[in-house]
Design an enzyme around this catalytic site. Sequence first.
Site, PDB file in Angstrom:
ATOM      1  CG  ASP A  59     -27.391  15.000  10.079  1.00 19.23           C
ATOM      2  OD1 ASP A  59     -26.304  15.516  10.384  1.00 19.23           O
ATOM      3  OD2 ASP A  59     -27.938  14.098  10.751  1.00 19.23           O
TER       4      ASP A  59
ATOM      5  CG  ASP B 269     -27.953  20.511   9.447  1.00 16.04           C
ATOM      6  OD1 ASP B 269     -28.095  19.420   8.887  1.00 16.04           O
ATOM      7  OD2 ASP B 269     -26.931  20.836  10.091  1.00 16.04           O
TER       8      ASP B 269
ATOM      9  CG  HIS C 248     -21.785  20.547  14.131  1.00 14.39           C
ATOM     10  ND1 HIS C 248     -21.684  20.619  12.758  1.00 14.39           N
ATOM     11  CD2 HIS C 248     -22.578  19.497  14.394  1.00 14.39           C
ATOM     12  CE1 HIS C 248     -22.394  19.643  12.222  1.00 14.39           C
ATOM     13  NE2 HIS C 248     -22.955  18.947  13.187  1.00 14.39           N
ATOM     14  CG  ASP C 249     -20.533  16.509  14.102  1.00 10.41           C
ATOM     15  OD1 ASP C 249     -21.192  16.764  15.129  1.00 10.41           O
ATOM     16  OD2 ASP C 249     -21.053  16.267  12.993  1.00 10.41           O
TER      17      ASP C 249
ATOM     18  CD  GLU D 280     -22.541  14.575   8.607  1.00  9.91           C
ATOM     19  OE1 GLU D 280     -21.701  14.688   9.514  1.00  9.91           O
ATOM     20  OE2 GLU D 280     -23.734  14.278   8.829  1.00  9.91           O
TER      21      GLU D 280
HETATM   22  C1  GLC Z   1     -24.311  14.389  11.875  1.00 14.02           C
HETATM   23  C2  GLC Z   1     -24.280  15.686  12.634  1.00 14.02           C
HETATM   24  C3  GLC Z   1     -24.034  15.374  14.079  1.00 14.02           C
HETATM   25  C4  GLC Z   1     -25.165  14.518  14.573  1.00 14.02           C
HETATM   26  C5  GLC Z   1     -25.357  13.278  13.713  1.00 14.02           C
HETATM   27  C6  GLC Z   1     -26.677  12.627  13.954  1.00 14.02           C
HETATM   28  O1  GLC Z   1     -23.100  13.725  11.884  1.00 14.02           O
HETATM   29  O2  GLC Z   1     -23.332  16.535  12.089  1.00 14.02           O
HETATM   30  O3  GLC Z   1     -23.884  16.524  14.859  1.00 14.02           O
HETATM   31  O4  GLC Z   1     -24.924  14.116  15.893  1.00 14.02           O
HETATM   32  O5  GLC Z   1     -25.340  13.581  12.339  1.00 14.02           O
HETATM   33  O6  GLC Z   1     -27.715  13.416  13.460  1.00 14.02           O
END
Ligand code: GLC
Length: 551
Positions: free
Chosen positions: A196, A95, A322-323, A248
């Site tokens: 990310d 990541d 995980h979110d 993402e």
């Molecule tokens: C992304 C991650 C999340 C994190 C955020 C800030 O959305 O998946 O877990 O809190 O970015 O880095």
Amino acid sequence: MKTLDKVVYQIYPKSFCDADGDGWGDIRGVIGKLDYIQKLGVDFIWFNPMTISPQNDNGYDVEDYCQIDARYGTMEDVEELIEEAGKRGIRIMFDMVFNHTSTHHAWFQKAIAGDPVYKDYYIFKKGKGEGVPPNNWQSKFGGPAWEYVPQLDEWYLHLFDVSQADLNWENPRVCEECADIVNFWYEKGIRGFRFDVINLISKGCFADDPNLFDGRQYYTDGPHVHEYLKRLNALSFGRYDDVMTVGEMGNTTIENCVQYAGADTGELDSVFSFHHLKVDYKDGNKWTLMPFDFMKLKELLFSWQTGMQEAGATNALFFNNHDQPRAISRFGNDKQYRKESGKMLAVVNMMMRGIPYVYYGEEIGLPNADFDSITQYRDVESLNRYAIMKEEGAAEEEILAILNAKSRDNGRTPMPWSDDENCGFTSGTPWLPLAKRAGEITVEKDLADPDGIFAAYKKLIALRHEMSIIQDGSFIPLLQDHPSVFAFARQWKEESMIVLCNFYAEETTVHAETEGYTLLYGNYEDVIVSDEMKLRPYESVVLYRKDVEAE
Ligand code: GLC
């Protein structure tokens, strides 16, 4: 690298398996479970960040991009992980958190000490007046998105936690630094990269949000984001042909994703988009309670499937990460029909066009945490939201009910392996409590059940690997107006597939032209293929036909 034949398993490293008894999962724990993951048949394992971090946001606040946090292990452990996974035909995806760094990062420390070179790595602005930030943007974790630095008399931007300072991608050095980090990990043997919140890196302008909201219209899919990604690609992963990338993309559009993940756009291989996971947000607000809107879910998945395919672009396929709260508790039925609905969701995810992700625990139907008290939560977003809702006067019970449904900790509880202490996750005290039903649902129990959820995932992944139609076939929406069945066809040369999934506990009958089709997969016994297909609670069937040309 061909990507549409790949399946990724996601591990939240803190919660997977703890080998050294400190209550945190670690790399050695994962190495010990590689045979288990291999059995599932996946091609990649994506790990959430394991580099040095103060852990305010569980590793997404990176202090050092190239060193492993000792709580996870050492660089030698990573090397062994890559090697051992490689022996099992599995590659490792890391990541890359490039929208922001931790405020503990050396760059930020130099910046606030006044070093102009590093100050330009971040976004510092003068306030509008004494104690007034540069604009009204809100952090995604609650509160203002700016923090004042007295010695500079300036504010820095943090779209996430106050300890996560946004990087300034207008400075070309930032892209070069990020490229060096990707190259460093490539050299180590990492072959997958997940970027990310990468569609937030180009901040267009810093105007006040007229809607008094978070300002997202100014930095989501910002004006230079495609240019920045193309440059990152050219300087790093684009130089190798054995790498898979995924970005993402929060609050994005199909138009932008077609660029991000198009066949020849020189950006990324694929994207995560999230619209389909907001169908239980009342008026767009996550912190509410609402049953999910099935018709909206269907419409969103259909439009993303067809919109991306028309442009030859690639979606990541996922209901969990995980979110997110656990999909089985959200879109399935984690009580009476846990196994049926767990498998049904697997069918949807595995049979669409794109790259499926399986999030640890999903393959055994692990439900939400079901915590009773705020003291059980650890997630910064949940704790901030708890404080905000308290301040707004909401009752404790109501807040807990909302967190129970929406908190990210629902998806982060330790993996229940066995009947041992802490379900075999750790011999110490788990960093986050196990889900309430973790003892009832374990890997050991699911594997011992020939009809278990793991077996279904394994079978579906194998089909995906074997069949071109599942990888490359076109996606055709079916039964668009049906209120409880998610249905689609896939088409590839002389092959066709029909997928029918009942999303509810009520039986229903659907009409389908099934002549010549046979059953490829079903989550119930005794399926009778007919033009009037009766679907039992959460039943899903995959039908297949191959036309042979007449001699
Ligand atoms: C992304 C991650 C999340 C994190 C955020 C800030 O959305 O998946 O877990 O809190 O970015 O880095």
